[in-house]
Scaffold this motif. Structure first.
Motif, PDB file in Angstrom:
ATOM      1  N   VAL A 159      -8.667 -84.315   4.569  1.00 49.44           N
ATOM      2  CA  VAL A 159      -9.645 -83.898   3.573  1.00 49.44           C
ATOM      3  C   VAL A 159     -10.387 -85.155   3.138  1.00 49.44           C
ATOM      4  O   VAL A 159      -9.823 -86.015   2.455  1.00 49.44           O
ATOM      5  N   GLY A 190     -18.682 -80.378   2.931  1.00 50.32           N
ATOM      6  CA  GLY A 190     -17.291 -80.056   3.218  1.00 50.32           C
ATOM      7  C   GLY A 190     -16.288 -81.056   2.697  1.00 50.32           C
ATOM      8  O   GLY A 190     -15.078 -80.811   2.748  1.00 50.32           O
ATOM      9  N   SER A 191     -16.755 -82.194   2.189  1.00 49.57           N
ATOM     10  CA  SER A 191     -15.867 -83.207   1.633  1.00 49.57           C
ATOM     11  C   SER A 191     -15.596 -82.922   0.159  1.00 49.57           C
ATOM     12  O   SER A 191     -16.208 -82.047  -0.452  1.00 49.57           O
ATOM     13  N   PHE A 192     -14.676 -83.679  -0.414  1.00 48.27           N
ATOM     14  CA  PHE A 192     -14.491 -83.711  -1.853  1.00 48.27           C
ATOM     15  C   PHE A 192     -15.279 -84.892  -2.404  1.00 48.27           C
ATOM     16  O   PHE A 192     -15.279 -85.975  -1.800  1.00 48.27           O
ATOM     17  N   ALA A 218     -16.510 -79.343  -0.950  1.00 46.51           N
ATOM     18  CA  ALA A 218     -15.376 -78.422  -1.026  1.00 46.51           C
ATOM     19  C   ALA A 218     -14.733 -78.451  -2.403  1.00 46.51           C
ATOM     20  O   ALA A 218     -13.985 -77.538  -2.770  1.00 46.51           O
ATOM     21  N   GLY A 264     -16.421 -75.265  -9.097  1.00 46.71           N
ATOM     22  CA  GLY A 264     -15.541 -75.245  -7.934  1.00 46.71           C
ATOM     23  C   GLY A 264     -14.186 -75.862  -8.204  1.00 46.71           C
ATOM     24  O   GLY A 264     -13.783 -76.085  -9.350  1.00 46.71           O
ATOM     25  N   ARG A 265     -13.485 -76.161  -7.131  1.00 51.04           N
ATOM     26  CA  ARG A 265     -12.148 -76.744  -7.235  1.00 51.04           C
ATOM     27  C   ARG A 265     -12.263 -78.152  -7.813  1.00 51.04           C
ATOM     28  O   ARG A 265     -13.012 -78.991  -7.308  1.00 51.04           O
TER      29      ARG A 265
END
Length: 221
Positions: free
Chosen positions: A95, A112-114, A144, A173-174
């Motif tokens: 990740v 798609g990365s954090f 993400a 989001g997360r």
């Protein structure tokens, strides 16, 4: 809530330090692991989820790519901040964590990365913005998830700020928290504020966060 073990790598060792003063970071020889060698350290603590900061690569003085790939194969989920300065720096099989410290202004390049919102003295580095402003902007980008990383609180057990709910509300989001988590009470506060996980290390070694929680990868009631 996800409970993620932090591992800072410098000059081939797992290191521990405080307040983001990286020149003072030294091998972590006083904790629960028998060794500060990264693979042995990971074997001893047996985390389910791991967050790795490659401090050498973040500072542009080297890298730990080979050992990171080995570590990633030892855990269920491996978050990696390796000082990305462009999309070519992203790794497969992990990740990817893209830190504001190094990523540049065009954050849309890292889908798609954090995003790690790197904070020192209450402000995001290097822009000097408020964390809430950066998180609100990140909500419209293809990440993400995000990490609010209080670099100034790393290794200190200094606790949490008073504006957690405002920070949580800024990003739909997360959202993970890292830096300054002193113990179980802080994890309860983060969970109550709606955070999806916490990155911890010092509290685990000091016994204020149950070791079993990083082994299971979650905060248990």
């Amino acid at each position: 809530m996800e409970c993620i073990l932090a591992m800072d790598l410098k000059s081939g060792s797992v290191v521990h330090g405080a307040k983001g003063e990286r020149e003072t970071y030294a091998p972590l020889t006083w904790g629960l692991a028998r060794s500060a060698e990264p693979v042995a350290y990971c074997e001893d603590l047996a985390p389910k989820c791991l967050y790795i900061a490659d401090l050498d690569r973040i500072e542009g003085v080297g890298d730990h790519e080979n050992v990171i790939r080995r570590l990633a194969g030892m855990v269920d989920r491996c978050y990696v901040d390796r000082g990305c300065r462009g999309p070519a720096d992203l790794m497969d099989g992990v990740v990817n964590v893209v830190g504001t410290e190094t990523a540049g202004e065009d954050l849309a390049r890292y889908p798609g990365s954090f995003l790690s919102v790197d904070v020192k003295g209450g402000l995001v580095i290097p822009s000097g913005e408020a964390p809430v402003a950066v998180l609100k902007r990140a909500a419209d980008l293809p990440f993400a998830g995000c990490i609010l990383l209080n670099i100034g609180g790393v290794g200190t057990g200094c606790g949490l700020p008073a504006d957690l709910e405002e920070i949580r509300a800024a990003y739909p989001g997360r959202l993970l928290w890292g830096g300054g988590v002193a113990g179980v009470r802080d994890l309860d506060v983060l969970e109550g504020a709606g955070f999806d996980g916490a990155i911890v290390a010092t509290g685990v070694h000091r016994g204020t966060i149950p070791r079993a929680w990083v082994e299971e990868g979650r905060k248990c009631s």
